[in-house]
Design a protein around this motif. Structure first.
Motif, PDB file in Angstrom:
ATOM      1  N   ALA B  35     -77.502  42.889 -62.251  1.00 25.84           N
ATOM      2  CA  ALA B  35     -76.245  42.421 -62.843  1.00 25.84           C
ATOM      3  C   ALA B  35     -76.573  41.554 -64.053  1.00 25.84           C
ATOM      4  O   ALA B  35     -77.218  40.515 -63.921  1.00 25.84           O
ATOM      5  CB  ALA B  35     -75.441  41.632 -61.817  1.00 25.84           C
ATOM      6  N   PHE B  38     -77.329  37.493 -64.495  1.00 25.66           N
ATOM      7  CA  PHE B  38     -77.703  36.885 -63.217  1.00 25.66           C
ATOM      8  C   PHE B  38     -79.206  37.067 -63.008  1.00 25.66           C
ATOM      9  O   PHE B  38     -79.710  38.185 -63.111  1.00 25.66           O
ATOM     10  CB  PHE B  38     -76.953  37.553 -62.058  1.00 25.66           C
ATOM     11  CG  PHE B  38     -75.471  37.287 -62.062  1.00 25.66           C
ATOM     12  CD1 PHE B  38     -74.943  36.284 -61.269  1.00 25.66           C
ATOM     13  CD2 PHE B  38     -74.616  38.047 -62.857  1.00 25.66           C
ATOM     14  CE1 PHE B  38     -73.578  36.026 -61.262  1.00 25.66           C
ATOM     15  CE2 PHE B  38     -73.239  37.802 -62.860  1.00 25.66           C
ATOM     16  CZ  PHE B  38     -72.727  36.794 -62.067  1.00 25.66           C
ATOM     17  N   PRO B  91     -61.732  29.706 -70.442  1.00 26.60           N
ATOM     18  CA  PRO B  91     -62.276  30.913 -71.076  1.00 26.60           C
ATOM     19  C   PRO B  91     -63.436  31.538 -70.298  1.00 26.60           C
ATOM     20  O   PRO B  91     -63.717  32.708 -70.462  1.00 26.60           O
ATOM     21  CB  PRO B  91     -62.783  30.412 -72.440  1.00 26.60           C
ATOM     22  CG  PRO B  91     -62.100  29.111 -72.656  1.00 26.60           C
ATOM     23  CD  PRO B  91     -61.844  28.534 -71.312  1.00 26.60           C
ATOM     24  N   VAL B  93     -63.991  31.320 -66.776  1.00 27.01           N
ATOM     25  CA  VAL B  93     -63.909  31.434 -65.318  1.00 27.01           C
ATOM     26  C   VAL B  93     -64.000  32.883 -64.852  1.00 27.01           C
ATOM     27  O   VAL B  93     -63.617  33.812 -65.555  1.00 27.01           O
ATOM     28  CB  VAL B  93     -62.634  30.785 -64.704  1.00 27.01           C
ATOM     29  CG1 VAL B  93     -62.590  29.300 -64.985  1.00 27.01           C
ATOM     30  CG2 VAL B  93     -61.386  31.501 -65.143  1.00 27.01           C
ATOM     31  N   ALA B  94     -64.530  33.033 -63.642  1.00 33.30           N
ATOM     32  CA  ALA B  94     -64.574  34.333 -62.972  1.00 33.30           C
ATOM     33  C   ALA B  94     -63.737  34.218 -61.711  1.00 33.30           C
ATOM     34  O   ALA B  94     -63.495  33.123 -61.205  1.00 33.30           O
ATOM     35  CB  ALA B  94     -66.008  34.703 -62.643  1.00 33.30           C
ATOM     36  N   TYR B  95     -63.272  35.367 -61.233  1.00 30.75           N
ATOM     37  CA  TYR B  95     -62.364  35.385 -60.088  1.00 30.75           C
ATOM     38  C   TYR B  95     -62.989  36.105 -58.905  1.00 30.75           C
ATOM     39  O   TYR B  95     -63.779  37.042 -59.065  1.00 30.75           O
ATOM     40  CB  TYR B  95     -61.064  36.094 -60.457  1.00 30.75           C
ATOM     41  CG  TYR B  95     -60.348  35.435 -61.610  1.00 30.75           C
ATOM     42  CD1 TYR B  95     -59.478  34.374 -61.382  1.00 30.75           C
ATOM     43  CD2 TYR B  95     -60.560  35.863 -62.919  1.00 30.75           C
ATOM     44  CE1 TYR B  95     -58.833  33.752 -62.442  1.00 30.75           C
ATOM     45  CE2 TYR B  95     -59.922  35.242 -63.979  1.00 30.75           C
ATOM     46  CZ  TYR B  95     -59.058  34.191 -63.738  1.00 30.75           C
ATOM     47  OH  TYR B  95     -58.423  33.571 -64.784  1.00 30.75           O
ATOM     48  N   VAL B 109     -63.809  31.269 -59.019  1.00 33.45           N
ATOM     49  CA  VAL B 109     -65.136  30.886 -58.554  1.00 33.45           C
ATOM     50  C   VAL B 109     -65.532  29.613 -59.305  1.00 33.45           C
ATOM     51  O   VAL B 109     -65.454  29.580 -60.536  1.00 33.45           O
ATOM     52  CB  VAL B 109     -66.150  32.015 -58.801  1.00 33.45           C
ATOM     53  CG1 VAL B 109     -67.539  31.591 -58.331  1.00 33.45           C
ATOM     54  CG2 VAL B 109     -65.709  33.274 -58.064  1.00 33.45           C
ATOM     55  N   ARG B 110     -65.948  28.600 -58.558  1.00 32.44           N
ATOM     56  CA  ARG B 110     -66.179  27.275 -59.169  1.00 32.44           C
ATOM     57  C   ARG B 110     -67.105  27.356 -60.389  1.00 32.44           C
ATOM     58  O   ARG B 110     -68.249  27.804 -60.264  1.00 32.44           O
ATOM     59  CB  ARG B 110     -66.794  26.308 -58.139  1.00 32.44           C
ATOM     60  CG  ARG B 110     -68.112  26.786 -57.606  1.00 32.44           C
ATOM     61  CD  ARG B 110     -68.744  25.864 -56.569  1.00 32.44           C
ATOM     62  NE  ARG B 110     -69.866  26.591 -55.966  1.00 32.44           N
ATOM     63  CZ  ARG B 110     -70.207  26.535 -54.700  1.00 32.44           C
ATOM     64  NH1 ARG B 110     -69.550  25.777 -53.853  1.00 32.44           N
ATOM     65  NH2 ARG B 110     -71.229  27.247 -54.248  1.00 32.44           N
ATOM     66  N   VAL B 142     -70.566  29.508 -61.306  1.00 33.42           N
ATOM     67  CA  VAL B 142     -70.445  30.722 -62.121  1.00 33.42           C
ATOM     68  C   VAL B 142     -69.646  30.428 -63.383  1.00 33.42           C
ATOM     69  O   VAL B 142     -68.564  29.827 -63.310  1.00 33.42           O
ATOM     70  CB  VAL B 142     -69.755  31.848 -61.306  1.00 33.42           C
ATOM     71  CG1 VAL B 142     -69.433  33.045 -62.205  1.00 33.42           C
ATOM     72  CG2 VAL B 142     -70.637  32.293 -60.145  1.00 33.42           C
ATOM     73  N   TRP B 144     -68.641  32.552 -67.051  1.00 40.24           N
ATOM     74  CA  TRP B 144     -68.764  33.876 -67.660  1.00 40.24           C
ATOM     75  C   TRP B 144     -69.273  33.779 -69.099  1.00 40.24           C
ATOM     76  O   TRP B 144     -68.544  34.010 -70.047  1.00 40.24           O
ATOM     77  CB  TRP B 144     -67.441  34.637 -67.582  1.00 40.24           C
ATOM     78  CG  TRP B 144     -67.699  36.098 -67.452  1.00 40.24           C
ATOM     79  CD1 TRP B 144     -67.629  37.026 -68.437  1.00 40.24           C
ATOM     80  CD2 TRP B 144     -68.121  36.780 -66.281  1.00 40.24           C
ATOM     81  NE1 TRP B 144     -67.993  38.249 -67.955  1.00 40.24           N
ATOM     82  CE2 TRP B 144     -68.308  38.129 -66.629  1.00 40.24           C
ATOM     83  CE3 TRP B 144     -68.387  36.391 -64.960  1.00 40.24           C
ATOM     84  CZ2 TRP B 144     -68.733  39.093 -65.714  1.00 40.24           C
ATOM     85  CZ3 TRP B 144     -68.812  37.340 -64.060  1.00 40.24           C
ATOM     86  CH2 TRP B 144     -68.979  38.671 -64.434  1.00 40.24           C
ATOM     87  N   LYS B 146     -71.211  34.684 -72.535  1.00 31.59           N
ATOM     88  CA  LYS B 146     -71.385  35.970 -73.224  1.00 31.59           C
ATOM     89  C   LYS B 146     -72.855  36.255 -73.493  1.00 31.59           C
ATOM     90  O   LYS B 146     -73.326  37.362 -73.285  1.00 31.59           O
ATOM     91  CB  LYS B 146     -70.552  36.003 -74.508  1.00 31.59           C
ATOM     92  CG  LYS B 146     -69.091  36.367 -74.210  1.00 31.59           C
ATOM     93  CD  LYS B 146     -68.230  36.266 -75.458  1.00 31.59           C
ATOM     94  CE  LYS B 146     -66.831  35.777 -75.129  1.00 31.59           C
ATOM     95  NZ  LYS B 146     -66.678  34.303 -75.120  1.00 31.59           N
ATOM     96  N   GLU B 156     -74.599  32.749 -63.564  1.00 29.80           N
ATOM     97  CA  GLU B 156     -74.720  31.910 -62.379  1.00 29.80           C
ATOM     98  C   GLU B 156     -75.865  30.935 -62.622  1.00 29.80           C
ATOM     99  O   GLU B 156     -76.884  31.328 -63.196  1.00 29.80           O
ATOM    100  CB  GLU B 156     -75.060  32.760 -61.140  1.00 29.80           C
ATOM    101  CG  GLU B 156     -75.272  31.944 -59.871  1.00 29.80           C
ATOM    102  CD  GLU B 156     -75.785  32.784 -58.692  1.00 29.80           C
ATOM    103  OE1 GLU B 156     -76.405  33.842 -58.939  1.00 29.80           O
ATOM    104  OE2 GLU B 156     -75.570  32.378 -57.544  1.00 29.80           O
TER     105      GLU B 156
END
Lengths: 473, 473
Positions: B35, B38, B91, B93-95, B109-110, B142, B144, B146, B156
């Protein structure tokens, strides 16, 4: 019975499930979070977990394992490589997405990390010289459970997962059983829990494993709790993930693998094995506080001075000790640390000091005794060892008293309703499935014992294996 | 120059970025995962992190902090409570989603856990007696991102985040600066990195903080790396989350808060401060292996016997030691452990033994010396202390040599292109933004020093503060 001064909890006999939740909350082990199924590990609960980590890290290191950290996520392509494993976990996987990610890029949040380790092992293993590889990781995992309970089942939990690769079957099998033994010993040395160990049936084994072994604990309410597992994979994953190596004759071979894990579920086991109507009861080597010091009439300078002196002495002797010198009443403090399951309480006032004594109260059996201050370190050391031993023996007696051998299926109903383990020799999966359907009891482990009966009482076929059945969490 | 026997890496001067990636991979600190963004922390990299954890856990405990664990996820409702904080993190954050969850139930996700701690603190704090609360957690977060680089920036990463609540401003301010000092001391005692500390400008501070302080390190290429931060929140979060308490006069007050954290980014700092063209160079108290033992002509029984004997002696003396008795050539092993930055190498063959001596090779300055076997423990102890000190001094000299005071903005361009810190007294945000626009250099910290010039060289307005500028990772 002692009057409760502060926190009331449900009686254990009255409603075991509610008692359990009460203890979790009121002993301040955890709290619920805003997100359903996700819990907060409060300092007192988390320190129990840290003590488990410290114990196991030493054992893992002693047996040649190394800690690593794999990513939180798995690509779907990687996850789908081993069919049986995918089918086992697919229903409960969760996904990580972002505003920038496409549906087809979905990342799976690890429910377990077999495939991450396999993919890494594929890349770093090429020769027999690279083997064995014995890695472990401490991490959080996510499984989308529908019903959750603190420590026992959550959408997120903390655990360790060991993943090892070996050049031959024998070594991998030894690893699988060796780690089972390390878990069992942890029960004996740290948790004061007598785990029953054995192989899981085909129905109950881990998705993708050839064999699964389990440590099972019997809770005070007579239900079993699977408390940890070790898996022998043979070459299942190594063939799916192409983990191969050149052996000493330059021949290409597939590797043999294992995995094994225990989780924060162990905290649940400790609560339900040892707890009582006054709250948590912690085994001494696991307890964040081994001895609490509660001075009576602490406004008297000689009392507080002695309290601080005792605290310092016990700390220097290596004990985890806490002096509560807040302005709460002694009665409030007694209840509070009983609720928190602190193994020993040292209490004393001016009259005790006049005799060079303190009173020691023992949490698990409610005994009290006067002891001389002079030899306190040695007294405490002996008491903690003694408490650990007695708590283990009590839990072991509970297992023994609640394990019944059943040879006639008619007797099964009453036995299972009384709770505990039922030992029965059966004809295999057909019997296992009938028992599950009839009584919601599952095969905990296959026992390595002679048959207790020749004919399966469930199917009337020839009995082939002796299984320990129970209702389970 | 020594011929490389195994792993070639890019020269540091030729391509610093490629050199960095080469070291990360070839010293086996990490590997990429399937991934993107990561990474896998391999045993050697993870053990560096564990040594940081061990050091900090002792410091946190000594200063009265407790470890906890908060959930991986935050509900959107909770996340949205503090506006500035949300805007800062939205901008990236991941879900977390599942097949069963609805779009409106999305869990974040924190990216950091301020709001989780705040919500918990709101529930458990009601009186001044409950304060202070000083919690810390070790976890993964986590974001996000680029563009990602091993250890420096990932989707992460692993870190610790401390979150504290106090009854008054002074105590919270002391906590903010106290933790900054603990981080700075960690640089001095463990990482051999001289951190420059100071307050961040308004532009650079943490989303939601009143004040942010930072530890900044200068990499070998002249770029700065923000290596950890501490934040003073005042009552910003306590008002948004209703964290209030009854004070000693039974008056309801909002609490004062802080947070602070360092991450696996510190591993990147260590690589880029100390590394050289032969690979990693690890400071001795951080190094997973402090001394490697490489016997020459190890087929000779007296050589292998002495090697094992030395290993045992050094282990007993408390050193982290590794005997490499594989059948690789000594030359291969020399390169391998140089790449891995092991501070000391003990090598010896029959001729050395005849003199009761071994050869010790020092990684960071490439010195070699013959030492008597008899006093090896003391020699090693002294050498490790000496190496640590010299590595720190070298890094400090690098900072001093590469810190320029600029009083004329014309000189800024050349200075920044040479790399390093630029110290300049400016008129504040307007100057800061112009410098960022003109030269992609940012304000690292505000220095607590007298002005070096009265008039801001950038804006020609009255200078108000002295700022350390640099290009940064």
């Amino acid at each position: 019975m002692k009057k409760k001064l502060v926190k009331e909890i449900t009686s254990r006999d009255q409603d075991f499930a509610q008692w359990y939740t009460d203890v979790c909350l009121k002993a301040e082990l955890m709290d619920y979070s805003d997100a359903a199924g996700f819990i907060i590990y409060r300092p007192y609960g988390y320190e129990i977990w840290e003590n488990i980590q410290n114990y196991l890290n030493k054992e893992f290191k002693r047996t040649g394992h190394q800690n690593v950290y794999m990513p939180l996520v798995i690509t779907e392509a990687l996850f789908n490589k081993e069919k049986e494993h995918v089918e086992g976990f697919a229903p409960e996987v969760a996904y990580l997405t972002s505003s920038f990610s496409e549906q087809e890029d979905r990342l799976i949040v690890r429910p377990t990390s077999e495939v991450l380790f396999c993919e890494h092992y594929r890349k770093i293993i090429s020769s027999y010289r690279d083997l064995p590889k014995k890695y472990n990781q401490w991490c959080n995992v996510v499984r989308w459970e529908k019903t959750t309970r603190p420590f026992l089942r959550g959408k997120e939990f903390l655990w360790q997962e060991g993943h090892t690769v070996h050049s031959n079957e024998q070594e991998a099998r030894e690893e699988t059983l060796g780690m089972l033994e390390i878990y069992k010993e942890m029960g004996k040395n740290l948790l004061a829990i007598p785990f029953v160990t054995g192989k899981k049936t085909e129905t109950e084994k881990f998705a993708g494993a050839l064999e699964t072994y389990s440590i099972e604990a019997l809770m005070a309410d007579g239900k079993a709790l699977q408390s940890g597992t070790t898996h022998y994979f043979g070459q299942i994953f190594s063939k799916a993930f192409e983990i191969s190596f050149q052996d000493q004759n330059s021949k290409l071979q597939y590797a043999y693998q294992t995995s094994w894990g225990v989780s924060t579920r162990l905290i649940g086991a400790v609560i339900m094995v040892h707890g009582d109507d006054d709250g948590l009861v912690l085994p001494p080597y696991l307890a964040p506080i081994q001895t609490v010091i509660i001075p009576i009439q602490s406004q008297r300078p000689e009392v507080m001075e002695t309290a601080k002196n005792i605290e310092k002495r016990l700390e220097n002797a290596g004990f985890r000790v806490h002096l509560d010198n807040t302005n709460r009443t002694p009665g409030w403090k007694f209840s509070e640390y009983e609720m928190k399951g602190v193994p020993l309480r040292i209490e004393f006032g001016p009259r005790d000091l006049a005799n060079d004594e303190v009173v020691i109260a023992i949490r698990h059996n409610r005994e009290k005794r006067n002891v001389k201050i002079a030899n306190l370190e040695q007294t405490i050391k002996k008491l903690l060892a003694d408490i650990h031993q007695k708590m283990y023996e009590k839990a072991l007696a509970h297992v023994q008293e609640n394990t019944k051998v059943i040879k006639d299926y008619k007797d099964f109903k009453q036995a299972i309703e009384q709770g505990g383990y039922i030992k029965m020799s059966v004809a295999g999966q057909e019997a296992e499935l009938m028992i599950k359907e009839d009584y919601q009891a599952t095969a905990r482990v296959i026992l390595d014992e002679p048959l207790s009966n020749e004919i399966c009482p469930v199917t009337n076929k020839k009995a082939t294996q002796t299984i320990l059945f129970a209702r389970a969490y």
